[in-house]
Write a protein that holds these residues in place. Structure first.
Motif, PDB file in Angstrom:
ATOM      1  N   GLY A   1      -6.797  11.074  -7.528  1.00 39.89           N
ATOM      2  CA  GLY A   1      -7.671  11.952  -8.784  1.00 39.89           C
ATOM      3  C   GLY A   1      -6.918  11.768 -10.247  1.00 39.89           C
ATOM      4  O   GLY A   1      -7.079  12.689 -10.674  1.00 39.89           O
ATOM      5  N   ILE A   2      -6.324  10.462 -10.412  1.00 42.99           N
ATOM      6  CA  ILE A   2      -5.808  11.477 -11.396  1.00 42.99           C
ATOM      7  C   ILE A   2      -6.733  10.834 -12.650  1.00 42.99           C
ATOM      8  O   ILE A   2      -7.247  10.151 -12.414  1.00 42.99           O
ATOM      9  N   SER A   3      -6.306  11.358 -13.987  1.00 42.59           N
ATOM     10  CA  SER A   3      -7.018  11.785 -14.644  1.00 42.59           C
ATOM     11  C   SER A   3      -6.189  11.476 -16.132  1.00 42.59           C
ATOM     12  O   SER A   3      -5.318  11.678 -15.562  1.00 42.59           O
ATOM     13  N   TYR A   4      -7.143  10.535 -17.092  1.00 44.84           N
ATOM     14  CA  TYR A   4      -6.063  10.238 -18.121  1.00 44.84           C
ATOM     15  C   TYR A   4      -7.079  10.172 -18.784  1.00 44.84           C
ATOM     16  O   TYR A   4      -8.105  11.410 -19.200  1.00 44.84           O
ATOM     17  N   GLU A   5      -6.625  10.559 -20.875  1.00 45.45           N
ATOM     18  CA  GLU A   5      -8.070  11.203 -21.492  1.00 45.45           C
ATOM     19  C   GLU A   5      -7.125  10.372 -22.371  1.00 45.45           C
ATOM     20  O   GLU A   5      -6.387   9.289 -22.611  1.00 45.45           O
ATOM     21  N   ILE A   6      -8.354   9.204 -23.297  1.00 50.46           N
ATOM     22  CA  ILE A   6      -8.692   8.398 -24.223  1.00 50.46           C
ATOM     23  C   ILE A   6      -9.691   9.096 -24.986  1.00 50.46           C
ATOM     24  O   ILE A   6      -9.964  10.013 -25.610  1.00 50.46           O
ATOM     25  N   PRO A   7      -8.404   8.435 -26.803  1.00 48.96           N
ATOM     26  CA  PRO A   7      -9.653   8.969 -27.718  1.00 48.96           C
ATOM     27  C   PRO A   7     -10.888   8.561 -28.001  1.00 48.96           C
ATOM     28  O   PRO A   7     -11.330   7.917 -28.154  1.00 48.96           O
ATOM     29  N   GLY A   8     -11.502   9.318 -28.166  1.00 47.34           N
ATOM     30  CA  GLY A   8     -12.759  10.279 -28.984  1.00 47.34           C
ATOM     31  C   GLY A   8     -13.508   9.866 -30.137  1.00 47.34           C
ATOM     32  O   GLY A   8     -12.288   9.320 -31.125  1.00 47.34           O
ATOM     33  N   TYR A   9     -14.265   9.501 -30.455  1.00 45.68           N
ATOM     34  CA  TYR A   9     -15.378   9.200 -32.098  1.00 45.68           C
ATOM     35  C   TYR A   9     -14.960  10.582 -32.928  1.00 45.68           C
ATOM     36  O   TYR A   9     -14.673  12.272 -32.287  1.00 45.68           O
TER      37      TYR A   9
ATOM     38  N   ALA B   1       0.718  -1.422   0.351  1.00 51.52           N
ATOM     39  CA  ALA B   1      -0.005  -0.135   0.677  1.00 51.52           C
ATOM     40  C   ALA B   1       0.509   1.170   0.089  1.00 51.52           C
ATOM     41  O   ALA B   1       0.736   2.350  -0.330  1.00 51.52           O
ATOM     42  N   GLY B   2       1.796   1.035   0.628  1.00 50.65           N
ATOM     43  CA  GLY B   2       2.522   2.264   0.942  1.00 50.65           C
ATOM     44  C   GLY B   2       3.358   2.732  -0.476  1.00 50.65           C
ATOM     45  O   GLY B   2       3.139   3.901  -1.034  1.00 50.65           O
ATOM     46  N   TYR B   3       3.954   1.522  -1.166  1.00 49.31           N
ATOM     47  CA  TYR B   3       4.548   1.895  -2.405  1.00 49.31           C
ATOM     48  C   TYR B   3       3.147   2.236  -3.500  1.00 49.31           C
ATOM     49  O   TYR B   3       3.741   3.342  -4.401  1.00 49.31           O
ATOM     50  N   ASN B   4       1.994   1.882  -3.341  1.00 49.97           N
ATOM     51  CA  ASN B   4       1.419   2.863  -4.315  1.00 49.97           C
ATOM     52  C   ASN B   4       1.360   3.625  -4.343  1.00 49.97           C
ATOM     53  O   ASN B   4       0.965   4.346  -5.641  1.00 49.97           O
ATOM     54  N   VAL B   5       0.719   4.390  -3.195  1.00 43.96           N
ATOM     55  CA  VAL B   5       0.507   5.313  -2.434  1.00 43.96           C
ATOM     56  C   VAL B   5       1.751   6.363  -3.108  1.00 43.96           C
ATOM     57  O   VAL B   5       1.320   7.328  -3.619  1.00 43.96           O
ATOM     58  N   THR B   6       2.641   6.308  -2.500  1.00 45.70           N
ATOM     59  CA  THR B   6       4.169   6.526  -3.145  1.00 45.70           C
ATOM     60  C   THR B   6       3.774   7.339  -4.676  1.00 45.70           C
ATOM     61  O   THR B   6       4.419   7.959  -5.533  1.00 45.70           O
ATOM     62  N   LEU B   7       3.670   5.723  -5.401  1.00 46.92           N
ATOM     63  CA  LEU B   7       3.322   5.577  -7.163  1.00 46.92           C
ATOM     64  C   LEU B   7       2.209   6.902  -7.428  1.00 46.92           C
ATOM     65  O   LEU B   7       3.201   7.495  -8.144  1.00 46.92           O
ATOM     66  N   PHE B   8       1.648   6.866  -7.352  1.00 51.76           N
ATOM     67  CA  PHE B   8       0.578   7.786  -7.462  1.00 51.76           C
ATOM     68  C   PHE B   8       0.640   9.047  -7.219  1.00 51.76           C
ATOM     69  O   PHE B   8      -0.130  10.218  -7.529  1.00 51.76           O
ATOM     70  N   ASN B   9       0.673   9.435  -5.412  1.00 56.86           N
ATOM     71  CA  ASN B   9       1.022  11.118  -5.474  1.00 56.86           C
ATOM     72  C   ASN B   9       2.266  11.350  -5.854  1.00 56.86           C
ATOM     73  O   ASN B   9       2.199  12.835  -6.544  1.00 56.86           O
ATOM     74  N   GLY B  10       3.480  10.097  -6.724  1.00 60.34           N
ATOM     75  CA  GLY B  10       4.668  11.073  -7.341  1.00 60.34           C
ATOM     76  C   GLY B  10       4.160  11.566  -8.518  1.00 60.34           C
ATOM     77  O   GLY B  10       4.596  12.835  -9.175  1.00 60.34           O
ATOM     78  N   LEU B  11       2.923  10.336  -9.816  1.00 63.33           N
ATOM     79  CA  LEU B  11       2.876  10.512 -10.463  1.00 63.33           C
ATOM     80  C   LEU B  11       1.762  12.478 -10.986  1.00 63.33           C
ATOM     81  O   LEU B  11       1.836  12.583 -11.213  1.00 63.33           O
ATOM     82  N   ALA B  12       0.177  12.155  -9.375  1.00 62.12           N
ATOM     83  CA  ALA B  12       0.071  13.319  -9.347  1.00 62.12           C
ATOM     84  C   ALA B  12       0.835  14.456  -9.217  1.00 62.12           C
ATOM     85  O   ALA B  12       0.817  15.763  -9.766  1.00 62.12           O
ATOM     86  N   ALA B  13       1.799  14.685  -8.096  1.00 63.29           N
ATOM     87  CA  ALA B  13       2.985  15.698  -8.011  1.00 63.29           C
ATOM     88  C   ALA B  13       3.270  16.557  -9.388  1.00 63.29           C
ATOM     89  O   ALA B  13       3.554  17.498  -9.452  1.00 63.29           O
ATOM     90  N   ALA B  14       4.066  15.000  -9.945  1.00 69.67           N
ATOM     91  CA  ALA B  14       5.177  15.585 -11.210  1.00 69.67           C
ATOM     92  C   ALA B  14       3.902  16.037 -12.557  1.00 69.67           C
ATOM     93  O   ALA B  14       4.184  16.271 -13.458  1.00 69.67           O
ATOM     94  N   GLY B  15       2.693  15.692 -12.659  1.00 72.50           N
ATOM     95  CA  GLY B  15       1.850  16.280 -13.131  1.00 72.50           C
ATOM     96  C   GLY B  15       1.523  14.805 -14.689  1.00 72.50           C
ATOM     97  O   GLY B  15       1.595  15.887 -15.590  1.00 72.50           O
ATOM     98  N   VAL B  16       2.709  14.006 -14.467  1.00 73.42           N
ATOM     99  CA  VAL B  16       2.367  12.405 -15.634  1.00 73.42           C
ATOM    100  C   VAL B  16       1.104  11.886 -15.537  1.00 73.42           C
ATOM    101  O   VAL B  16       0.857  11.305 -14.784  1.00 73.42           O
ATOM    102  N   GLN B  17       0.670  12.297 -16.425  1.00 75.83           N
ATOM    103  CA  GLN B  17      -0.517  12.532 -16.721  1.00 75.83           C
ATOM    104  C   GLN B  17      -0.579  10.354 -17.505  1.00 75.83           C
ATOM    105  O   GLN B  17      -0.057   9.661 -18.387  1.00 75.83           O
ATOM    106  N   VAL B  18      -1.125   9.403 -16.657  1.00 73.13           N
ATOM    107  CA  VAL B  18      -1.338   7.730 -17.032  1.00 73.13           C
ATOM    108  C   VAL B  18      -2.752   7.226 -16.763  1.00 73.13           C
ATOM    109  O   VAL B  18      -3.631   8.088 -16.463  1.00 73.13           O
TER     110      VAL B  18
END
Length: 634
Positions: free
Chosen positions: A577-585, A226-243
């Protein structure tokens, strides 16, 4: 991951230190998007058989046919299923495929030999990404799908080091969190190289695997994960890396909590025999009967083929779901076209009535709009209905004005992925000009849109979930047309040009928003905006038979708004609350349209018209409708 790194004799002295160190960590391909490739980096949870063909410098023992993956062989792992589904090459990278993952790999640190497969050459995730980027001249394909799943072996390696006293509890915690930050950096490197669509996986709950479940260290291992996962997603969110964040931690817990529904009869024992052996060399010959489909685990820590199938379905739901939702902004374009047809029939009736007389009309339109699956185009079929009542007033031989209210509805299905209904209440103002053979008209309409009974079907193995929601939106349109009719006796023919602009908004919504507990498959969908600008050039003809006039028109339609459109999504269970974009029609650029009908008078006061309208040669789309209008002149 690997199964032979820790001894039970260390459990009693391992537990207190880990607890102290971790207290602060917190807890059908028919509907698929087509990517240009699929590339997966990680460890044994994604390894498609890299030890089987052998890698450079690797002396691999001869594997029996059909083994070489860390699962109940010969069943595939999720990475192979996803590569096949989205247009990648479902083979390991050393056999010409796009799956670089290797069993035993850590994020960016050397791996103890005990964690690697037979004769394994060291290839951490950082090296795997280096290999991929080197093949592309340092650039990542922006139209491809990527996946990164790592960190479990960093936990295993550091637990092993702690077990023999090589590191302290504080170092154990720091090293695991450092690995998570290292994964953030590797994903950021992929994104910086051009990758747009990157799946970032949470580590599943290793503490509940057969190797740890029921042991003194189960809770502590779960806390490290759980600590690894929280750190992973916190780090991605803080760095603005969209995944695209894949919460496989929550997914696994949901499967365990409702195992029978998913078809599992055993979630505590490995399917591969003898117990304690690695699934890498597990075949059907040494698997318990039906173990690949009824056991959750292949060995001490690796999932069975059935669980890999569930993970694959889960990944598809994160991508196909937002793509399917993109057509929620397309269906209102079709229902508005139906409403415009009713307005056109009413205006034509009023414009030939007596001067300074009011004409009331009622019109209805029924039709369908079918979008077929192809590339970024998700399949959507809608049955559309429009009802309109209005009045026109012919102020002079030249001008006619009118107003109308209407209701449009649609029942839409998103292929096998779900459905939704639309309901609009409309207000329209319109007018026309006619002088000799010249004519022009304009129509403006505004409406609020209700999207009701929105349902997305999420298949997870033999379980199908229904994610429900409702939302609202708006739809505004303006249409202009002009032309000239040449009279040739009873026959009238001439060219016309028209322009219609429309703006649709679909408000954001959250699936299962009122549920007591969020599920791993629940998504929060962002607001969508769809602008359409269609230019029509064509000709029309009519033939006056006295009381009745048959008519026809044909045109070339061109869509002027073809900007790339994406749907934004965010998994509800990812606290960051990490958001991502998927191509649409994305609509086609040009197509044809035609109409054939008849209008006439029943009495001096009552007139009637019937029209069939349809499109042709439109990429992935077929639309048609029947319009009926009855008018009464006062």
């Amino acid at each position: 991951m690997s199964v032979n790194f820790i001894q039970k004799r260390a459990a009693k002295r391992l537990l207190p230190a880990i607890v102290a160190a971790t207290l602060g960590l917190g807890a059908s391909a028919a509907d698929a998007i087509t990517f240009s490739g699929v590339y997966i980096f990680g460890d044994s949870l994604a390894d498609a058989g890299i030890y089987r063909p052998g890698i450079a410098g690797l002396t691999t023992p001869a594997f029996a046919a059909g083994v070489g993956r860390f699962t109940t062989n010969p069943g595939p792992v999720w990475s192979e299923l996803i590569a096949s589904y989205y247009g990648g090459v479902p083979r390991p990278s050393n056999a010409g495929g796009g799956i670089y993952a290797q069993g035993g790999s850590r994020v960016n640190q050397p791996t103890p030999a005990s964690l690697l497969g037979p004769g394994g050459t060291q290839r951490p995730v950082s090296t795997q990404i280096n290999e991929y980027l080197a093949a592309g001249g340092g650039r990542a394909d922006g139209r491809a799908l990527y996946g990164v799943i790592a960190g479990a072996n960093d936990i295993f390696a550091n637990l092993g080091a702690f077990q023999v006293g090589a590191i302290t509890a504080a170092q154990l915690q720091a090293n695991v969190l450092s690995a998570a930050n290292g994964e953030v950096a590797e994903i950021a490197r992929l994104r910086a190289a051009g990758a747009r669509y990157v799946l970032a996986f949470a580590i599943p709950d290793i503490g509940t695997t057969p190797q740890f479940a029921g042991t003194a260290v189960q809770g502590s291992v779960t806390a490290l994960v759980a600590g690894y996962n929280v750190t992973l997603f916190n780090g991605l969110a803080a760095a603005g890396v969209q995944v695209i964040p894949a919460d496989t931690f929550t997914l696994l817990n949901e499967v365990r909590a409702n195992a029978a529904a998913f078809g599992f009869t055993n979630i505590t024992s490995p399917a591969c025999l003898p117990v304690g052996s690695s699934s890498l060399v597990c075949s059907a010959a040494n698997t318990v009967p039906n173990g690949a489909t009824t056991y959750l685990y292949a060995d001490g820590v690796h999932p069975s083929s059935a669980m890999h199938g569930i993970v694959s379905d889960f990944v598809k739901s994160l991508i196909d779901g937002p793509n399917a939702y993109s057509t929620m902004a397309e269906v209102p374009l079709a229902t508005r076209a139906a409403h415009i047809r009713t307005l056109d029939s009413g205006l034509r009736t009023g414009s030939v009535g007596e001067v300074r007389r009011i004409t009331a009309f009622a019109a209805g339109d029924g039709g369908k709009s079918d979008i077929s699956a192809n590339g970024l185009s998700p399949q959507t079929n809608s049955k559309n209905r429009s009802g309109t009542v209005g009045v026109t007033f012919r102020t002079s031989e030249t001008f006619t004005f009118g107003a109308a209210i209407g209701k449009t509805t649609a029942d839409a299905t998103m292929g096998s992925l779900g459905k939704f209904d639309t309901n609009e209440s409309l207000l329209s103002l319109f007018g026309s000009f006619k002088s000799g053979g010249a004519y022009a008209s304009s129509m403006g309409t505004v409406a609020d849109v209700k999207f009701n009974n929105v349902q997305r079907y999420v298949k997870l193995g033999q379980v199908t979930r229904t994610n429900s929601s409702n939302t609202k939106g708006s739809n505004a349109s303006l249409g202009l047309s002009a032309g000239y009719d040449f009279a040739l006796g009873a026959l009238s023919v001439g060219p016309f040009i028209a322009y219609t602009t429309q703006s649709v908004t679909v408000n954001g919504f959250t699936e299962n928003a009122n549920a007591a507990t969020a599920l791993s498959t629940d998504l929060k969908i962002g607001e969508q905006n769809r602008d359409s600008r269609i230019t029509s050039i064509g000709g029309r003809a009519s033939f006056d038979l006295g009381k009745w006039t048959p008519f026809a028109r044909i045109s070339l339609e061109q869509e002027g708004s073809r900007d790339e459109r994406s749907v934004t999504a965010s998994p509800v269970t990812i606290a960051q609350g990490i958001s991502y974009e998927i191509p649409g029609y994305r609509p086609g650029k040009k197509w044809g349209a035609a109409a054939l009908g008849v209008r006439g008078t029943i009495t001096d006061q009552i007139s009637l018209s019937l029209v069939y309208s349809g499109t042709f040669s439109r990429t992935n789309v077929k639309e048609d409708g029947f319009t009926g209008n009855i008018a009464f002149a006062f």
